[in-house]
Design a protein around this motif. Sequence first.
Motif, mmCIF file in Angstrom:
data_model
loop_
_atom_site.group_PDB
_atom_site.id
_atom_site.type_symbol
_atom_site.label_atom_id
_atom_site.label_comp_id
_atom_site.label_asym_id
_atom_site.label_seq_id
_atom_site.Cartn_x
_atom_site.Cartn_y
_atom_site.Cartn_z
ATOM 1 N N ALA A 194 0.815 -1.100 -0.248
ATOM 2 C CA ALA A 194 -0.051 0.079 -0.033
ATOM 3 C C ALA A 194 0.790 1.123 -0.151
ATOM 4 C CB ALA A 194 -1.049 0.181 1.093
ATOM 5 N N VAL A 195 1.786 1.283 0.574
ATOM 6 C CA VAL A 195 2.876 2.279 0.615
ATOM 7 C C VAL A 195 3.526 2.450 -0.470
ATOM 8 C CG1 VAL A 195 4.899 3.226 1.999
ATOM 9 C CG2 VAL A 195 3.161 2.287 3.430
ATOM 10 N N ALA A 196 3.788 1.510 -1.126
ATOM 11 C CA ALA A 196 4.612 1.400 -2.272
ATOM 12 C C ALA A 196 3.893 1.862 -3.480
ATOM 13 C CB ALA A 196 5.166 0.044 -2.793
ATOM 14 N N LEU A 197 2.382 1.753 -3.523
ATOM 15 C CA LEU A 197 1.359 2.111 -4.375
ATOM 16 C C LEU A 197 0.914 3.419 -4.190
ATOM 17 C CD1 LEU A 197 -0.490 1.245 -6.492
ATOM 18 C CD2 LEU A 197 -2.241 0.556 -4.730
ATOM 19 N N ALA A 198 1.040 3.869 -2.909
ATOM 20 C CA ALA A 198 0.893 5.441 -2.605
ATOM 21 C C ALA A 198 1.858 6.327 -3.132
ATOM 22 C CB ALA A 198 0.576 5.586 -1.135
ATOM 23 N N VAL A 223 1.575 6.468 -6.791
ATOM 24 C CA VAL A 223 0.301 7.207 -7.287
ATOM 25 C C VAL A 223 0.816 8.855 -6.956
ATOM 26 C CG1 VAL A 223 -1.990 7.855 -6.630
ATOM 27 C CG2 VAL A 223 -1.231 5.664 -6.745
ATOM 28 N N ALA A 224 1.600 8.981 -5.736
ATOM 29 C CA ALA A 224 1.692 10.264 -5.523
ATOM 30 C C ALA A 224 2.926 10.709 -6.460
ATOM 31 C CB ALA A 224 2.180 10.410 -4.071
#
Length: 165
Positions: free
Chosen positions: A136-140, A143-144
């Motif tokens: 989730a942190v890597a995906l965020a 995305v960011a």
Amino acid sequence: MNFELGPLKPEPFMLALGLALFFLVLWILGHGLFPRIERITAERREATEGRTLRAEAVRAEAEAARDAGRHEPARARLRAARIRQEYAERGAAAVTAAREEATRERSRLVTAAHARIAADQTEVTNRLRRDVGDLAVALAGRVAGEPVHGVAADRRTVDRFFGSL
């Protein structure tokens, strides 16, 4: 001595000689031949009746052996039935003991398996949360467009999210 013997009229000397010879023959027969005849007859009777008695004794012995032979299989069947009953009871007791032992072993294995499953489930849950949080942190961050690892670690965002579930 004047005997009237009818038309024969024997002479007295011949009559006396005839009677003497008659008694002599009777005496010889009585002391010689008749005892021998009696002895031979008795021997034959003994042989015949003795064999009959021996045959009766052998028959009685054979009947006793036959009766014993008839009772022996019955006793053997009774003994075999007792042995079968005893071993059936032993077998039933052994089966019962084996079932009880198997039940105890099954209960022990089930308890150990439940404990192992619970431990594995806790471990997998923790690893899954960590992996999902990292993803989730890597995906965020993708995305960011910039890395968010430090911000997520400082704020404990992933831990709070899983805590709210």
